[in-house]
Write an enzyme that holds these catalytic residues in place. Structure first.
Site, PDB file in Angstrom:
ATOM      1  N   SER A 152       4.219  31.336 -29.792  1.00  0.00           N
ATOM      2  CA  SER A 152       5.365  30.441 -29.668  1.00  0.00           C
ATOM      3  C   SER A 152       4.954  29.000 -29.992  1.00  0.00           C
ATOM      4  O   SER A 152       3.953  28.499 -29.461  1.00  0.00           O
ATOM      5  CB  SER A 152       5.875  30.558 -28.216  1.00  0.00           C
ATOM      6  OG  SER A 152       6.954  29.719 -27.985  1.00  0.00           O
ATOM      7  N   LYS A 171       1.462  35.778 -24.076  1.00  0.00           N
ATOM      8  CA  LYS A 171       1.941  34.707 -24.958  1.00  0.00           C
ATOM      9  C   LYS A 171       0.778  33.855 -25.430  1.00  0.00           C
ATOM     10  O   LYS A 171      -0.254  33.755 -24.747  1.00  0.00           O
ATOM     11  CB  LYS A 171       2.970  33.839 -24.234  1.00  0.00           C
ATOM     12  CG  LYS A 171       2.397  33.081 -23.057  1.00  0.00           C
ATOM     13  CD  LYS A 171       3.348  32.020 -22.547  1.00  0.00           C
ATOM     14  CE  LYS A 171       2.626  31.174 -21.537  1.00  0.00           C
ATOM     15  NZ  LYS A 171       3.213  31.005 -20.274  1.00  0.00           N
ATOM     16  N   SER A 204      15.111  19.715 -32.645  1.00  0.00           N
ATOM     17  CA  SER A 204      16.275  18.852 -32.445  1.00  0.00           C
ATOM     18  C   SER A 204      15.953  17.426 -32.029  1.00  0.00           C
ATOM     19  O   SER A 204      16.772  16.537 -32.203  1.00  0.00           O
ATOM     20  CB  SER A 204      17.185  19.463 -31.393  1.00  0.00           C
ATOM     21  OG  SER A 204      16.546  19.462 -30.139  1.00  0.00           O
ATOM     22  N   HIS A 232      20.081  24.127 -34.525  1.00  0.00           N
ATOM     23  CA  HIS A 232      20.417  22.809 -35.087  1.00  0.00           C
ATOM     24  C   HIS A 232      20.522  22.854 -36.607  1.00  0.00           C
ATOM     25  O   HIS A 232      20.350  21.829 -37.274  1.00  0.00           O
ATOM     26  CB  HIS A 232      19.405  21.755 -34.627  1.00  0.00           C
ATOM     27  CG  HIS A 232      19.552  21.476 -33.172  1.00  0.00           C
ATOM     28  ND1 HIS A 232      20.461  20.570 -32.678  1.00  0.00           N
ATOM     29  CD2 HIS A 232      18.958  22.052 -32.096  1.00  0.00           C
ATOM     30  CE1 HIS A 232      20.407  20.566 -31.354  1.00  0.00           C
ATOM     31  NE2 HIS A 232      19.501  21.454 -30.974  1.00  0.00           N
ATOM     32  N   THR A 260      23.791  29.029 -32.565  1.00  0.00           N
ATOM     33  CA  THR A 260      24.801  28.647 -31.574  1.00  0.00           C
ATOM     34  C   THR A 260      26.161  28.486 -32.242  1.00  0.00           C
ATOM     35  O   THR A 260      26.240  28.201 -33.441  1.00  0.00           O
ATOM     36  CB  THR A 260      24.438  27.325 -30.874  1.00  0.00           C
ATOM     37  OG1 THR A 260      25.371  27.083 -29.825  1.00  0.00           O
ATOM     38  CG2 THR A 260      24.473  26.130 -31.822  1.00  0.00           C
ATOM     39  N   LYS A 263      27.526  23.876 -31.527  1.00  0.00           N
ATOM     40  CA  LYS A 263      27.155  22.580 -32.110  1.00  0.00           C
ATOM     41  C   LYS A 263      27.945  22.400 -33.417  1.00  0.00           C
ATOM     42  O   LYS A 263      29.107  22.008 -33.359  1.00  0.00           O
ATOM     43  CB  LYS A 263      25.642  22.504 -32.246  1.00  0.00           C
ATOM     44  CG  LYS A 263      24.966  22.665 -30.856  1.00  0.00           C
ATOM     45  CD  LYS A 263      23.516  22.355 -30.850  1.00  0.00           C
ATOM     46  CE  LYS A 263      22.793  22.787 -29.573  1.00  0.00           C
ATOM     47  NZ  LYS A 263      23.181  22.065 -28.355  1.00  0.00           N
ATOM     48  N   THR A 292      27.014  40.149 -17.618  1.00  0.00           N
ATOM     49  CA  THR A 292      27.800  38.918 -17.572  1.00  0.00           C
ATOM     50  C   THR A 292      29.089  39.114 -18.367  1.00  0.00           C
ATOM     51  O   THR A 292      29.124  39.885 -19.334  1.00  0.00           O
ATOM     52  CB  THR A 292      26.966  37.722 -18.116  1.00  0.00           C
ATOM     53  OG1 THR A 292      27.673  36.519 -17.884  1.00  0.00           O
ATOM     54  CG2 THR A 292      26.645  37.842 -19.579  1.00  0.00           C
ATOM     55  N   THR A 293      30.115  38.394 -17.950  1.00  0.00           N
ATOM     56  CA  THR A 293      31.415  38.501 -18.621  1.00  0.00           C
ATOM     57  C   THR A 293      31.319  37.985 -20.049  1.00  0.00           C
ATOM     58  O   THR A 293      30.646  36.976 -20.306  1.00  0.00           O
ATOM     59  CB  THR A 293      32.455  37.683 -17.826  1.00  0.00           C
ATOM     60  OG1 THR A 293      32.485  38.213 -16.493  1.00  0.00           O
ATOM     61  CG2 THR A 293      33.833  37.769 -18.435  1.00  0.00           C
ATOM     62  N   THR A 378      12.899  16.469 -21.726  1.00  0.00           N
ATOM     63  CA  THR A 378      13.440  16.863 -23.033  1.00  0.00           C
ATOM     64  C   THR A 378      12.490  16.418 -24.152  1.00  0.00           C
ATOM     65  O   THR A 378      12.321  17.110 -25.158  1.00  0.00           O
ATOM     66  CB  THR A 378      14.846  16.249 -23.231  1.00  0.00           C
ATOM     67  OG1 THR A 378      15.637  16.589 -22.090  1.00  0.00           O
ATOM     68  CG2 THR A 378      15.521  16.789 -24.471  1.00  0.00           C
TER      69      THR A 378
HETATM   70  C1  LIG Z   1      16.811  24.389 -30.144  1.00  0.00           C
HETATM   71  C2  LIG Z   1      17.894  24.827 -29.207  1.00  0.00           C
HETATM   72  N1  LIG Z   1      18.028  26.141 -28.968  1.00  0.00           N
HETATM   73  C3  LIG Z   1      18.988  26.586 -28.128  1.00  0.00           C
HETATM   74  C4  LIG Z   1      19.857  25.723 -27.515  1.00  0.00           C
HETATM   75  C5  LIG Z   1      20.934  26.247 -26.615  1.00  0.00           C
HETATM   76  O1  LIG Z   1      22.159  26.246 -27.299  1.00  0.00           O
HETATM   77  P1  LIG Z   1      23.515  26.425 -26.488  1.00  0.00           P
HETATM   78  O2  LIG Z   1      24.040  25.068 -26.233  1.00  0.00           O
HETATM   79  O3  LIG Z   1      24.403  27.259 -27.344  1.00  0.00           O
HETATM   80  O4  LIG Z   1      23.152  27.148 -25.211  1.00  0.00           O
HETATM   81  C6  LIG Z   1      19.748  24.344 -27.719  1.00  0.00           C
HETATM   82  C7  LIG Z   1      20.685  23.406 -27.044  1.00  0.00           C
HETATM   83  O5  LIG Z   1      20.651  22.230 -27.055  1.00  0.00           O
HETATM   84  C8  LIG Z   1      18.736  23.887 -28.589  1.00  0.00           C
HETATM   85  O6  LIG Z   1      18.574  22.584 -28.820  1.00  0.00           O
END
Ligand SMILES: Cc1ncc(COP(=O)(O)O)c(C=O)c1O
Length: 422
Positions: A152, A171, A204, A232, A260, A263, A292-293, A378
């Site tokens: 990873s 990992k 990101s 992203h 996703t 975004k 989950t729903t 972050t």
């Molecule tokens: C690189 C990355 N992966 C996954 C996600 C999660 O995406 P979601 O908002 O759809 O849960 C994010 C959210 O900011 C992200 O930056």
């Protein structure tokens, strides 16, 4: 002294003071200048990036949002809104169940087909977010491939880290984008155990690209599966919005593509796109999918409309890239410390959580410009930043106002900093 149950006695002073422990945890964030304040904003339909901020004193102030991830303004696109309205009118609010128990609708199936087509994969599997898609998939893979080692990238998103961390498998973390380091790690392991390399296409916070082709070459050489997070990039790169893997003609070399719908597609939800067998196995074994729903049908309908729209609207992607280039050029012209890896993300490094928050507060209160400070965890400490996300719906006026405000505030803060240092 208090009495509990039959004869069990506790001294009051021995009891855990939960409130004090919460106070300590929160105080630590204040001390480090990284206590997070949520800005209460209301978007107005059709007006994005304009919104209204409810100030702490209850007053309402018009603002321009410069830090959202609705990168292309699709959250306001009439095609998307119409699809959502139609689905609500046709089916009501929620899906009413998990995918297994009454929660699979024609809208979910249609969206999965749209996504499979987007990435040229056999099928796709929807989750309630890309976070859950990453976490659920990566934590389930060792059940499917006993002995799996996941390699990873060290800067992978928290959702991938979580999935890898608690999956009970092995990992290895390779240095960010360091293909030579990954090779060393792969060489050190048993050639006969199952392996998977997990990385992102666009990171990101710095906006840099993963070396996808070289990672795929290594995967081929060492017989590893490949997993990419295109969160992203989907909607924004590639001829039809299939992400960097589409742009670089590499999608066929990736076993699992994660994306996703929240975004660039402006709605909500996440997914993986892969082979039938891979999705069938994840669908059947991943608790984050099973228990989950499912997404509301209207959300699935809006997302499907958005994906379909962006497949046929490359001009929006072009405008998006142009906007980013213009903003970067103008901020660089002011001499601001900007990271530029050629993607759409515009991070200006401040390098200190308190200063970052101050600049962000002043931009909001004095100029009506909203850009959230980004700090640890972050991004690494010392690289705190303002992360701007220009979009095709930010007009020239908004851009001018932002550039002038940054010019004024940067000089002001540089002076203050010099005074503090002196
Ligand atoms: C690189 C990355 N992966 C996954 C996600 C999660 O995406 P979601 O908002 O759809 O849960 C994010 C959210 O900011 C992200 O930056």
């Amino acid at each position: 002294m208090c009495r509990k149950g039959q004869g069990t006695e506790y001294e009051l002073e021995d009891r855990v003071d939960y409130t004090a422990q919460l106070d300590t945890a929160i105080a630590k964030l204040h001390e480090e200048g990284r206590y997070r304040t949520f800005i209460d904003i209301e978007r107005t339909r059709g007006q994005f990036p304009h919104a209204v901020w409810t100030r702490p004193d209850g007053e309402q102030q018009p603002i321009t949002v410069w830090c959202g991830n609705d990168y292309l303004g699709m959250g306001q696109n009439p095609v998307v809104l119409e699809a959502m309205h139609e689905a609500v009118d046709a089916t009501g609010a929620g899906s009413g169940g998990t995918r297994n128990i009454s929660g699979t609708t024609v809208y979910h199936k249609r969206l999965e087909a749209e996504l499979a087509d987007l990435h040229g994969k056999e099928t796709a599997l929807l989750f309630t977010s890309a976070y859950i898609a990453n976490d659920a998939t990566l934590s389930t893979l060792p059940k499917l491939f006993p002995g799996l080692i996941i390699y990873s990238d060290e800067l992978n998103h928290a959702s991938m880290i979580e999935g890898v961390r608690r999956n009970g498998g092995s990992k290895r973390i390779f240095r960010h984008n360091d293909v030579a380091h990954l090779r060393e790690l792969l060489e050190a392991d048993d050639p006969n155990v199952p392996k998977l390399i997990a990385f992102e296409s666009v990171y990101s916070m710095d906006g840099d690209f993963g070396p996808i082709e070289e990672l795929c070459d290594l995967a081929d050489e060492f017989g590893a599966l490949t997993y990419i997070d295109e969160v992203h990039a989907v909607g924004m790169y590639g001829a039809r919005g299939g992400g960097v893997t589409e742009r670089d003609h590499l999608a066929h070399r990736i076993d699992i593509i994660n994306g996703t719908l929240a975004k660039a597609y402006g709605v909500m939800g996440g997914y993986i796109a892969a082979s039938y067998k891979m999705c069938d196995a994840i669908r059947s074994y991943a608790p984050g999918f099973i228990f989950t729903t499912s997404l509301p049908p209207a959300v699935a309908a809006g997302a499907a409309a958005s994906v379909a729209y962006l497949k046929r609207t490359p001009e929006l992607r072009e405008q998006h890239q142009t906007q980013s280039k213009i903003l970067k050029t103008r901020l660089k012209g002011l001499g601001l410390p900007l990271i530029d890896h050629g993607s759409h993300i515009v991070p200006v490094i401040v390098g200190d959580p308190v200063h970052t928050k101050n600049i962000s507060d002043m931009l909001l209160a004095d100029y009506g410009i909203y850009v959230q400070p980004i700090n640890f965890p972050t991004v690494p400490r010392g690289t705190e930043r303002l992360r701007f996300t220009p979009s095709p719906v930010h007009g020239p006026d908004e851009m001018n106002k932002l550039v002038h405000a940054m010019d004024a505030l940067w000089s002001h803060c540089a002076l203050n900093r010099a005074e503090l240092a002196g």
